[in-house]
Scaffold this motif. Structure first.
Motif, PDB file in Angstrom:
ATOM      1  N   GLN A   2       0.849  -1.185   0.000  1.00 44.97           N
ATOM      2  CA  GLN A   2       0.000   0.000   0.000  1.00 44.97           C
ATOM      3  C   GLN A   2       0.885   1.236   0.000  1.00 44.97           C
ATOM      4  N   VAL A   3       0.599   2.168  -0.872  1.00 45.28           N
ATOM      5  CA  VAL A   3       1.316   3.433  -0.936  1.00 45.28           C
ATOM      6  C   VAL A   3       0.454   4.502  -0.279  1.00 45.28           C
ATOM      7  N   VAL A   4       1.039   5.229   0.660  1.00 38.61           N
ATOM      8  CA  VAL A   4       0.365   6.361   1.294  1.00 38.61           C
ATOM      9  C   VAL A   4       1.093   7.617   0.833  1.00 38.61           C
ATOM     10  N   LEU A   5       0.444   8.392  -0.002  1.00 38.26           N
ATOM     11  CA  LEU A   5       1.078   9.518  -0.675  1.00 38.26           C
ATOM     12  C   LEU A   5       0.535  10.828  -0.123  1.00 38.26           C
ATOM     13  N   ALA A   6       1.403  11.587   0.537  1.00 37.36           N
ATOM     14  CA  ALA A   6       1.017  12.898   1.056  1.00 37.36           C
ATOM     15  C   ALA A   6       1.360  13.958   0.016  1.00 37.36           C
ATOM     16  N   ILE A   7       0.373  14.769  -0.360  1.00 33.14           N
ATOM     17  CA  ILE A   7       0.608  15.853  -1.306  1.00 33.14           C
ATOM     18  C   ILE A   7       0.790  17.131  -0.499  1.00 33.14           C
ATOM     19  N   LEU A   8       2.039  17.625  -0.478  1.00 32.48           N
ATOM     20  CA  LEU A   8       2.406  18.739   0.385  1.00 32.48           C
ATOM     21  C   LEU A   8       2.757  19.978  -0.418  1.00 32.48           C
ATOM     22  N   ALA A   9       2.471  21.125   0.170  1.00 29.89           N
ATOM     23  CA  ALA A   9       2.932  22.411  -0.347  1.00 29.89           C
ATOM     24  C   ALA A   9       2.883  23.393   0.819  1.00 29.89           C
ATOM     25  N   CYS A 127      -3.335  17.643   1.777  1.00 27.45           N
ATOM     26  CA  CYS A 127      -2.929  18.377   2.975  1.00 27.45           C
ATOM     27  C   CYS A 127      -3.356  19.843   2.940  1.00 27.45           C
ATOM     28  N   PRO A 128      -3.413  20.479   4.110  1.00 29.66           N
ATOM     29  CA  PRO A 128      -3.679  21.918   4.155  1.00 29.66           C
ATOM     30  C   PRO A 128      -2.516  22.696   3.535  1.00 29.66           C
ATOM     31  N   ALA A 129      -2.727  23.998   3.395  1.00 24.74           N
ATOM     32  CA  ALA A 129      -1.710  24.856   2.771  1.00 24.74           C
ATOM     33  C   ALA A 129      -0.681  25.363   3.772  1.00 24.74           C
ATOM     34  N   THR A 130      -0.702  24.847   4.991  1.00 18.75           N
ATOM     35  CA  THR A 130       0.263  25.245   6.016  1.00 18.75           C
ATOM     36  C   THR A 130       0.992  24.017   6.546  1.00 18.75           C
ATOM     37  N   LEU A 131       2.180  24.242   7.075  1.00 19.42           N
ATOM     38  CA  LEU A 131       2.980  23.128   7.585  1.00 19.42           C
ATOM     39  C   LEU A 131       2.762  22.973   9.086  1.00 19.42           C
ATOM     40  N   SER A 159      10.605  25.788  -2.565  1.00 28.15           N
ATOM     41  CA  SER A 159      10.671  24.339  -2.748  1.00 28.15           C
ATOM     42  C   SER A 159      11.794  23.715  -1.931  1.00 28.15           C
ATOM     43  N   ALA A 160      12.952  24.372  -1.914  1.00 26.48           N
ATOM     44  CA  ALA A 160      14.074  23.857  -1.124  1.00 26.48           C
ATOM     45  C   ALA A 160      13.747  23.902   0.367  1.00 26.48           C
ATOM     46  N   GLU A 161      13.040  24.944   0.791  1.00 28.94           N
ATOM     47  CA  GLU A 161      12.645  25.053   2.197  1.00 28.94           C
ATOM     48  C   GLU A 161      11.683  23.933   2.574  1.00 28.94           C
ATOM     49  N   LEU A 162      10.794  23.585   1.650  1.00 30.27           N
ATOM     50  CA  LEU A 162       9.846  22.506   1.914  1.00 30.27           C
ATOM     51  C   LEU A 162      10.558  21.167   2.048  1.00 30.27           C
ATOM     52  N   VAL A 163      11.548  20.950   1.198  1.00 34.40           N
ATOM     53  CA  VAL A 163      12.337  19.717   1.290  1.00 34.40           C
ATOM     54  C   VAL A 163      13.048  19.664   2.636  1.00 34.40           C
ATOM     55  N   GLU A 164      13.625  20.787   3.034  1.00 39.09           N
ATOM     56  CA  GLU A 164      14.328  20.833   4.326  1.00 39.09           C
ATOM     57  C   GLU A 164      13.353  20.572   5.467  1.00 39.09           C
ATOM     58  N   TRP A 165      12.143  21.119   5.365  1.00 39.42           N
ATOM     59  CA  TRP A 165      11.132  20.883   6.403  1.00 39.42           C
ATOM     60  C   TRP A 165      10.799  19.397   6.485  1.00 39.42           C
ATOM     61  N   CYS A 166      10.634  18.758   5.346  1.00 39.43           N
ATOM     62  CA  CYS A 166      10.312  17.325   5.329  1.00 39.43           C
ATOM     63  C   CYS A 166      11.417  16.509   5.995  1.00 39.43           C
ATOM     64  N   VAL A 167      12.660  16.820   5.663  1.00 35.41           N
ATOM     65  CA  VAL A 167      13.796  16.083   6.216  1.00 35.41           C
ATOM     66  C   VAL A 167      13.904  16.316   7.720  1.00 35.41           C
ATOM     67  N   THR A 168      13.830  17.581   8.116  1.00 36.51           N
ATOM     68  CA  THR A 168      13.978  17.931   9.534  1.00 36.51           C
ATOM     69  C   THR A 168      12.845  17.340  10.375  1.00 36.51           C
ATOM     70  N   THR A 169      11.627  17.468   9.864  1.00 34.56           N
ATOM     71  CA  THR A 169      10.472  16.962  10.614  1.00 34.56           C
ATOM     72  C   THR A 169      10.508  15.439  10.711  1.00 34.56           C
ATOM     73  N   LEU A 210      18.802  18.872  -5.589  1.00 36.71           N
ATOM     74  CA  LEU A 210      18.070  18.327  -4.445  1.00 36.71           C
ATOM     75  C   LEU A 210      17.925  16.813  -4.528  1.00 36.71           C
ATOM     76  N   GLU A 211      18.347  16.240  -5.670  1.00 32.30           N
ATOM     77  CA  GLU A 211      18.243  14.799  -5.930  1.00 32.30           C
ATOM     78  C   GLU A 211      16.795  14.329  -5.842  1.00 32.30           C
TER      79      GLU A 211
END
Length: 261
Positions: A2-9, A127-131, A159-169, A210-211
């Motif tokens: 099963q794939v659980v795909l979160a669509i984030l922005a 997802c909502p429009a906020t992190l 976009s780079a900030e969002l990637v960093e947020w994903c990694v950090t979180t 960002l690979e």
């Protein structure tokens, strides 16, 4: 699997729901079942899927409540499509405040999906429009992340900030494995706009650094709005519209993940 795909922005109006709805339908055309979970208090999925507003007891707010006992309420959409929706509700914003102080609040959605698993091949979280806490829940529950990017300077820079947020979180939540970003999806692309063409040309170098995979752009078209006015995806509204093909590569990659054992 099963794939659980979160669509984030990290902003609104970038095409999260458009991407989620049309990806869900495209995957369903490949004979896979899909559940759409609406974590956005604005309930955009109701509009895109032609659904009436549901009582709070039949929505994602109930799923995230303390007394949830596994009675998922999902509304089938688009006859015989294999797509079902767990609808959103404005009170989910209040539930998010409760999650902040609740034990394992960040993992509530993950815990629900683990203890009371859905039978679908693919679960897409809009997802909502906020992190905030709801998006943190989506990240904790996800096996993969998909990021739509509007072709504007602010969105590209973020976009780079969002990637960093994903990694950090993910590190703070000690997620193992850390959910990878499946790719970036340029959204609302208009080839007649010079800025869009320029930013689209720049994106490959950014995603390479960002690979992260860069999917084909989803073009801008008023037909998306026309289709949503009738609560159906573009593939059902205008089957031969060229934008229908914009979701093919993403859907193919998702189906490949589902097939992995």
């Amino acid at each position: 699997m099963q794939v659980v795909l979160a669509i984030l922005a990290n902003a609104g109006g970038v095409g999260k729901t458009t991407l989620g709805v049309h990806l869900a339908y495209e995957v369903s055309r490949r004979k896979r079942t899909v559940a759409l979970l609406d974590l956005d208090p604005q309930r955009s999925l109701d509009v895109f899927c032609g659904l009436e507003g549901a009582d709070v007891s039949s929505t994602i707010a109930q799923v995230l409540s303390k007394d949830f006992k596994g009675n998922w309420k999902l509304a089938p959409v688009w006859e015989d499509s294999g797509v079902e929706v767990c609808q959103g509700h404005p009170t989910v914003a209040e539930v998010a405040n409760d999650l902040v102080i609740r034990k394992r609040g960040e993992y509530t959605l993950f815990d629900r999906l683990k203890k009371y698993p859905l039978p679908h091949d693919l679960v897409i979280i809009d997802c909502p429009a906020t992190l905030g806490m709801l998006t943190v829940n989506a990240l904790a529950a996800a096996t993969h992340v998909l990021v739509p990017i509007q072709l504007e300077m602010k969105a590209i820079a973020g976009s780079a900030e969002l990637v960093e947020w994903c990694v950090t979180t993910a590190d703070e939540l000690q997620l193992e494995p850390r959910p990878p970003i499946l790719g970036f999806v340029p959204s609302m692309y208009d080839s007649k706009i010079a800025m869009h063409r320029q930013y689209l040309e720049q994106l490959p170098s950014i995603t390479e650094q960002l690979e992260i995979k860069l999917f084909p752009a989803v073009r801008s078209s008023n037909e998306f709005k026309n289709a949503s006015a009738y609560g159906i995806p573009l593939q059902k509204w205008r089957q031969l519209h060229p934008a229908c093909k914009d979701f093919d590569q993403i859907a193919s990659d998702v189906v490949k993940l589902i097939k992995q054992k």
